[in-house]
Every structure is written in C-alpha cells, then in structure tokens.
Design an enzyme around this catalytic site. Structure first.
Site, PDB file in Angstrom:
ATOM      1  CG  PHE A 149      38.408 -12.080   9.829  1.00 21.53           C
ATOM      2  CD1 PHE A 149      39.579 -12.472  10.470  1.00 21.53           C
ATOM      3  CD2 PHE A 149      37.824 -10.891  10.240  1.00 21.53           C
ATOM      4  CE1 PHE A 149      40.148 -11.687  11.468  1.00 21.53           C
ATOM      5  CE2 PHE A 149      38.372 -10.106  11.239  1.00 21.53           C
ATOM      6  CZ  PHE A 149      39.545 -10.518  11.854  1.00 21.53           C
ATOM      7  NE  ARG A 177      38.422  -8.888   5.407  1.00 22.02           N
ATOM      8  CZ  ARG A 177      37.900  -8.274   4.344  1.00 22.02           C
ATOM      9  NH1 ARG A 177      38.176  -8.684   3.130  1.00 22.02           N
ATOM     10  NH2 ARG A 177      37.106  -7.235   4.486  1.00 22.02           N
ATOM     11  CB  CYS A 281      33.600 -11.916  19.423  1.00 23.75           C
ATOM     12  SG  CYS A 281      33.169 -13.588  19.875  1.00 23.75           S
ATOM     13  CD  GLU A 384      34.706  -5.676  17.940  1.00 29.67           C
ATOM     14  OE1 GLU A 384      34.042  -5.342  16.955  1.00 29.67           O
ATOM     15  OE2 GLU A 384      34.666  -6.807  18.449  1.00 29.67           O
TER      16      GLU A 384
HETATM   17  P1  NAD Z   1      32.212  -8.243   9.211  1.00 29.48           P
HETATM   18  O1  NAD Z   1      30.958  -7.715   9.787  1.00 29.48           O
HETATM   19  O2  NAD Z   1      33.087  -7.328   8.414  1.00 29.48           O
HETATM   20  O3  NAD Z   1      31.896  -9.472   8.225  1.00 29.48           O
HETATM   21  C1  NAD Z   1      31.114 -10.561   8.642  1.00 29.48           C
HETATM   22  C2  NAD Z   1      30.413 -11.147   7.437  1.00 29.48           C
HETATM   23  O4  NAD Z   1      29.537 -10.168   6.879  1.00 29.48           O
HETATM   24  C3  NAD Z   1      31.339 -11.581   6.316  1.00 29.48           C
HETATM   25  O5  NAD Z   1      30.895 -12.805   5.801  1.00 29.48           O
HETATM   26  C4  NAD Z   1      31.215 -10.462   5.302  1.00 29.48           C
HETATM   27  O6  NAD Z   1      31.395 -10.901   3.968  1.00 29.48           O
HETATM   28  C5  NAD Z   1      29.801  -9.981   5.511  1.00 29.48           C
HETATM   29  N1  NAD Z   1      29.650  -8.555   5.201  1.00 29.48           N
HETATM   30  C6  NAD Z   1      30.584  -7.586   5.318  1.00 29.48           C
HETATM   31  N2  NAD Z   1      30.075  -6.390   4.952  1.00 29.48           N
HETATM   32  C7  NAD Z   1      28.793  -6.605   4.610  1.00 29.48           C
HETATM   33  C8  NAD Z   1      27.735  -5.741   4.170  1.00 29.48           C
HETATM   34  N3  NAD Z   1      27.923  -4.435   4.008  1.00 29.48           N
HETATM   35  N4  NAD Z   1      26.541  -6.293   3.933  1.00 29.48           N
HETATM   36  C9  NAD Z   1      26.327  -7.602   4.092  1.00 29.48           C
HETATM   37  N5  NAD Z   1      27.302  -8.466   4.513  1.00 29.48           N
HETATM   38  C10 NAD Z   1      28.517  -7.973   4.777  1.00 29.48           C
HETATM   39  O7  NAD Z   1      33.025  -8.909  10.408  1.00 29.48           O
HETATM   40  P2  NAD Z   1      34.482  -9.537  10.402  1.00 29.48           P
HETATM   41  O8  NAD Z   1      35.482  -8.442  10.285  1.00 29.48           O
HETATM   42  O9  NAD Z   1      34.566 -10.672   9.456  1.00 29.48           O
HETATM   43  O10 NAD Z   1      34.534 -10.171  11.870  1.00 29.48           O
HETATM   44  C11 NAD Z   1      34.906  -9.433  13.008  1.00 29.48           C
HETATM   45  C12 NAD Z   1      33.694  -8.964  13.786  1.00 29.48           C
HETATM   46  O11 NAD Z   1      32.902 -10.086  14.146  1.00 29.48           O
HETATM   47  C13 NAD Z   1      34.056  -8.293  15.098  1.00 29.48           C
HETATM   48  O12 NAD Z   1      33.206  -7.192  15.281  1.00 29.48           O
HETATM   49  C14 NAD Z   1      33.777  -9.371  16.144  1.00 29.48           C
HETATM   50  O13 NAD Z   1      33.511  -8.881  17.430  1.00 29.48           O
HETATM   51  C15 NAD Z   1      32.592 -10.032  15.548  1.00 29.48           C
HETATM   52  N6  NAD Z   1      32.402 -11.372  16.073  1.00 29.48           N
HETATM   53  C16 NAD Z   1      31.351 -11.572  16.931  1.00 29.48           C
HETATM   54  C17 NAD Z   1      31.144 -12.819  17.487  1.00 29.48           C
HETATM   55  C18 NAD Z   1      29.988 -13.059  18.419  1.00 29.48           C
HETATM   56  O14 NAD Z   1      29.656 -14.203  18.650  1.00 29.48           O
HETATM   57  N7  NAD Z   1      29.363 -12.027  18.940  1.00 29.48           N
HETATM   58  C19 NAD Z   1      31.994 -13.874  17.157  1.00 29.48           C
HETATM   59  C20 NAD Z   1      33.042 -13.642  16.267  1.00 29.48           C
HETATM   60  C21 NAD Z   1      33.233 -12.379  15.719  1.00 29.48           C
END
Ligand code: NAD
Length: 499
Positions: A149, A177, A281, A384
């Site tokens: 998101f 989201r 992130c 985190e």
């Molecule tokens: P999230 O893991 O909740 O969701 C990410 C994606 O996964 C979404 O599209 C969601 O629909 C999907 N998803 C959620 N639960 C799932 C499940 N059980 N099975 C399969 N798919 C599922 O993450 P978020 O809250 O959207 O984003 C924040 C996180 O992303 C933080 O941990 C942040 O550090 C990380 N992030 C990392 C980077 C990087 O490059 N390392 C960049 C941006 C964000």
C-alpha cells in the site's frame, strides 16, 4: 458508494466474486469506495488475455515498445496532479509526497525507454571454423506483480515498466488499500499505445495472490510487502517453478558519530523518521548515536523539531509534514507497539499517544513519538513499527553501533552521519545491508542503479529496477550457428571444444 473495478483486456470489469474490501479516506476515516477481491476464475480470465496478447507484443520491435514508454512518461507528467490527488486520498500521504511517489516510478519508466540498448545480446564472430555464437534476451511471457500500500504508484511502475519494455505481459495485483492509482496507470499505458491485455490490474487479497502462485502460465512473480508474506510467496512461487523476487520489511538504522554535524543529523532524522508517517521501507526507524555526549545533544535537538511537526490531511497541501496512517488497524498496531516500549522500560521522551486532530477525530492520525534508551531486546527495536516512531538505541562505540545494524534481521537500508572518510568507508565496506547512505538519510538508488535489501528484507537473486530488472524479466538464449558450407565432415560423436 463508488465500486472500483478490475482492468482486464483493456476494459474496466466489475468484480464477480461477490467479495469486496473497503477503501478508506485515512484523513476522515470514511469508507470512500469498495474494491472487488478477485477469485481464481477472474484471475484466470486475465491470464488468458495476457497469454493471447503477449506473443505479438514480444515480436514488436523494442524501439516501438520503448516509444510507448516515452508517451507514457509524457502522460504521467500531464496527469501528475490528478494522480497525486487520487493517491493522497486513499493513502493519506501529503500531496508533495504523493507526487514524489509518482515521480520515482516515472524515472524507472524513463530508464525503460533505453530498452533497445539494454536488451542487446552478445555476439562472437567465428567462435569456431565457420561458427558464430550469439545470445539474446527473450521475454518470459506472462509476469505478475503483488504490491504494497505504501507506494501505490512507484512500486507498480518499478515492476510493470521493465517487464513490459522487455516484451512481457504483466498482471498487477495492487494493494487493496489504495487500488485507484494502479487502475489509472493501466489506462494511461493504453492511451500511450500499449495493446490490450499487456497490462492488466486484478484487484484482490490472498485468494488472488494464491491464484497467481498456482497458475501454470504465469512465469514470474515480483512481490513487495511485509517479510512474512514475502517468505510465503518466495517459497511457494519457487516451488512451483516460477522466477520470483520478493522484497520485505525493514528496520533502518542511522549511526550518528561524535564528529557528525548534529543539526544536519537531527534534520535528516526528522525527514527520514517521520516523513510519510514513517510508512516507508526506507524510513529511518532507529537512531544510534555513538557516545553519551552525542546522544544527549542529539535528543536535545530532536525534541523541539519533533514537537513542531505539523500533522494534517493531504488537503492542507505543503502545510502538513505528514498525514494519517493507512488504516485504523495500522494505527492500533503502532500504538500497541508504543505501549510495549513503555512497558519494557524505554523512555518515551516525545509522547504522541494522545494526539487528536481537531475536525478529523475519526481519521487515522498518529502523533509523533520518540523513544530514548531502547535496548535491542525490546519489541520497538526488533519489530517493524511502520509509523511515526523513532527509537534511539545508544551505543558506546562505533563497533557497537555497527554490530547493532549488522545483527538486526532486516537489511534494507542504513545511514551513517560522520565527517570522517575512514569511518564512512569502513562502514560502507563492512555493513551487511543493501543500501547505504553516507550523510544521506534515505539512500534510495536512482532508476539506473538497482534497489534491494539484504537478509530478511529481500528474497531472490536480483534487485528491482536498473539493469537487474532487465535480467529478471528476460531469459537468456544462446545460439551456436554454422551454415551449410561448414557441415561436410559427417557425424561427430565426441563432445568437442571449438577448434
Ligand atoms: P503486506 O505484506 O500486508 O501486503 C503486500 C501485498 O501482499 C498486498 O498486495 C496484499 O494484498 C498482499 N497480501 C497480504 N496478505 C497476504 C497473504 N496472506 N497472502 C498473500 N498475499 C497477501 O504489506 P503492506 O502493509 O501493504 O506494505 C507494508 C510492508 O511492505 C512493510 O513491511 C514495508 O517495509 C514493506 N515494503 C518493502 C519495500 C522493499 O522494497 N523492501 C518497499 C515498500 C514496502
């Protein structure tokens, strides 16, 4: 109530699964739209459309494909305000920050205009008598991306722009989201000349992601999000024979040496710790001042800066330093972790727990927090938080500070503030973290370098964007060719080296 759609084969398509998720305006707490959550059958419709459209796209010469990217860049610039507004309305970040989100994606699209150069293969003339050898990079076919998101414009573009420039079709499963900007991006790509079926947006949750993992036609999965989901998708996707890269969570440390310019370091910590409400992130979430004197002075400089932060809705324009967090659940999780910090004995020197924004009482705003004297066993340090909470862990020496960052399970980004070149160089060489800033708080590499963490922040062999993306989204094929005049000696039975 607005009902959002999928974008399949060039059309906005209503969801048919009967399942929806609420999309909030985080500033007001109101549900502003509902987004359909796709079933495996709906995902399959998109995969079939992608599979039908992809061969012709891969056969389109790379220069023509690059021209679509050129036109898309122009359209992004023309639509910047509209995109930023839609992004802020669903995500909550300020308008300038939302424009930055689009801009950092746009820069990767600009890089992809160079696809013809990046896709050029290698050629060896006369590798043997009358034999030429060449290798080419070919598209994978149908690729998929699952995005978080917190950067609803940038991260989808980091994935689909190189994938498509390489000749693939791409299915994007954005975060449920804030799905509106991804849908707008798909429309703009088509206005830029992309054939139908090459970029599709299928909205959904775990069910849609599991359908991607299970689908035989899908060749690769790119994921960005939290580490538990990254590990799940990486493991399952690889087991199913797909090419997978997954980028996970972070806990980015900034080390502040005694010789650092402390005003500069404090300013950097404010922007990197509290910008976008800490939902980045690459946010700095841990400050590690070296030595008591450095720590005391740093805390003294941070407190007034934090107390004067302006928290507000995106409609306040540049009058807000940061906005609300994305959902009520995210807010509750942040405040829960703050309580663990207090309970486990860290000193809460700036307490944002009672923060309330007049007129926006139902919004998901979280006041800024600063912890001092945290230790490495506390939850506020190990987990985190993804909110406006900076955690200060004091270190006696440079080696202790370095060890903290090295021992942490995450390894996305880090920074050091110092005036000493030797220390900075030692830090850059020894640290086991993917992106390093020297007097730069958020060292996000530009589009022509690559982006990726180490340790539990990334799974897979290649980084995002830059040259790695062109490797990830293509397969190498190597051809050894000899023309009939050279084949006159009859059968060859030994495995022979070239003469
Ligand atoms: P999230 O893991 O909740 O969701 C990410 C994606 O996964 C979404 O599209 C969601 O629909 C999907 N998803 C959620 N639960 C799932 C499940 N059980 N099975 C399969 N798919 C599922 O993450 P978020 O809250 O959207 O984003 C924040 C996180 O992303 C933080 O941990 C942040 O550090 C990380 N992030 C990392 C980077 C990087 O490059 N390392 C960049 C941006 C964000």
């Amino acid at each position: 109530m607005q009902e959002l759609t999928h974008y399949i084969n060039g059309e906005h398509v209503k969801g048919t699964s009967g399942r929806f998720a609420d999309v909030y305006n985080p500033a007001t707490g109101e549900v502003q739209a509902k987004v359909p959550l796709a079933s495996a059958a709906e995902m399959d419709i998109a995969v079939q459309a992608a599979s039908a459209a992809q061969p012709a796209w891969a056969a389109t010469n790379p220069q023509r494909r690059a021209r679509v990217m050129m036109k898309f860049v122009a359209l992004l610039n023309d639509n910047m305000d509209r995109l930023a507004e839609a992004l802020s309305r669903e995500h909550g970040k300020t308008l300038p920050d939302a424009a930055g989100d689009v801009q950092r994606g746009l820069e990767v699209v600009e890089y992809c205009v160079g696809a013809p150069e990046l896709l050029k293969g290698d050629f060896t003339d006369s590798a043997g008598p009358g034999i030429d050898m060449y290798s080419m990079r070919q598209a994978l076919g149908v690729c998929a991306g699952v995005t978080p998101f917190n950067f609803p414009a940038m991260i989808p573009m980091w994935m689909f722009a190189p994938a498509i420039a390489c000749g693939n079709a791409f299915i994007l499963k954005p975060s449920e989201r804030d799905p509106s900007v991804p849908l707008m991006l798909a429309e703009l790509m088509e206005q830029a000349g992309l054939p139908k079926g090459i970029l599709q947006v299928v909205n959904g949750d775990k069910e849609a992601v599991d359908a991607i993992i299970a689908h035989d036609v899908i060749q690769s999965i790119g994921f960005v999000g939290s580490t538990p989901i990254a590990e799940y998708i990486y493991g399952r996707g690889c087991a199913n024979g797909k090419r997978v890269q997954c980028f996970g969570g972070a806990k980015n440390h900034m080390i502040i040496m005694p010789d650092a310019d402390l005003d500069q370091a404090a300013d950097a910590l404010i922007g990197a710790g509290y910008g976008a409400a800490g939902e980045r992130c690459m946010a700095i979430s841990v400050a590690v001042p070296v030595g008591k004197d450095t720590a005391d002075k740093l805390i003294e400089k941070l407190i007034p800066r934090i107390e004067s932060l302006k928290v507000g809705p995106y409609t306040a324009g540049s009058d807000a330093d940061y906005g609300p967090v994305v959902t009520a659940a995210a807010k509750a999780n942040i405040l829960r972790l703050v309580e663990t910090g207090v309970d486990q004995g860290a000193e809460l020197v700036v307490d944002g727990r009672d923060f309330n924004l007049q007129g926006y009482e139902d919004g998901f705003f979280v006041g800024p927090h600063l912890f001092d004297h945290a230790t490495k066993v506390m939850d506020i340090y190990t987990k985190e938080i993804f909110g406006p909470v900076l955690v200060c862990v004091r270190a006696e020496t440079y080696e202790e500070a370095l060890g903290l960052a090295m021992d942490h399970e995450y390894g996305n980004g880090t920074a050091i503030y110092t005036r000493d070149g030797d220390t900075a160089r030692d830090f850059a060489n020894r640290i086991n973290i993917g992106m390093v800033g020297i007097n730069v708080p958020i060292p996000v590499p530009l589009a022509y370098h690559t982006f990726g963490g180490w340790k539990k922040s990334a799974f897979g062999d290649l980084n995002q964007h830059g040259p790695d993306a062109f490797k990830f989204y293509t397969r190498t094929k190597t051809i050894t060719s000899r023309w009939p005049s050279g084949i006159r000696q009859g059968g060859e039975f030994n495995f022979k080296a070239m003469d």
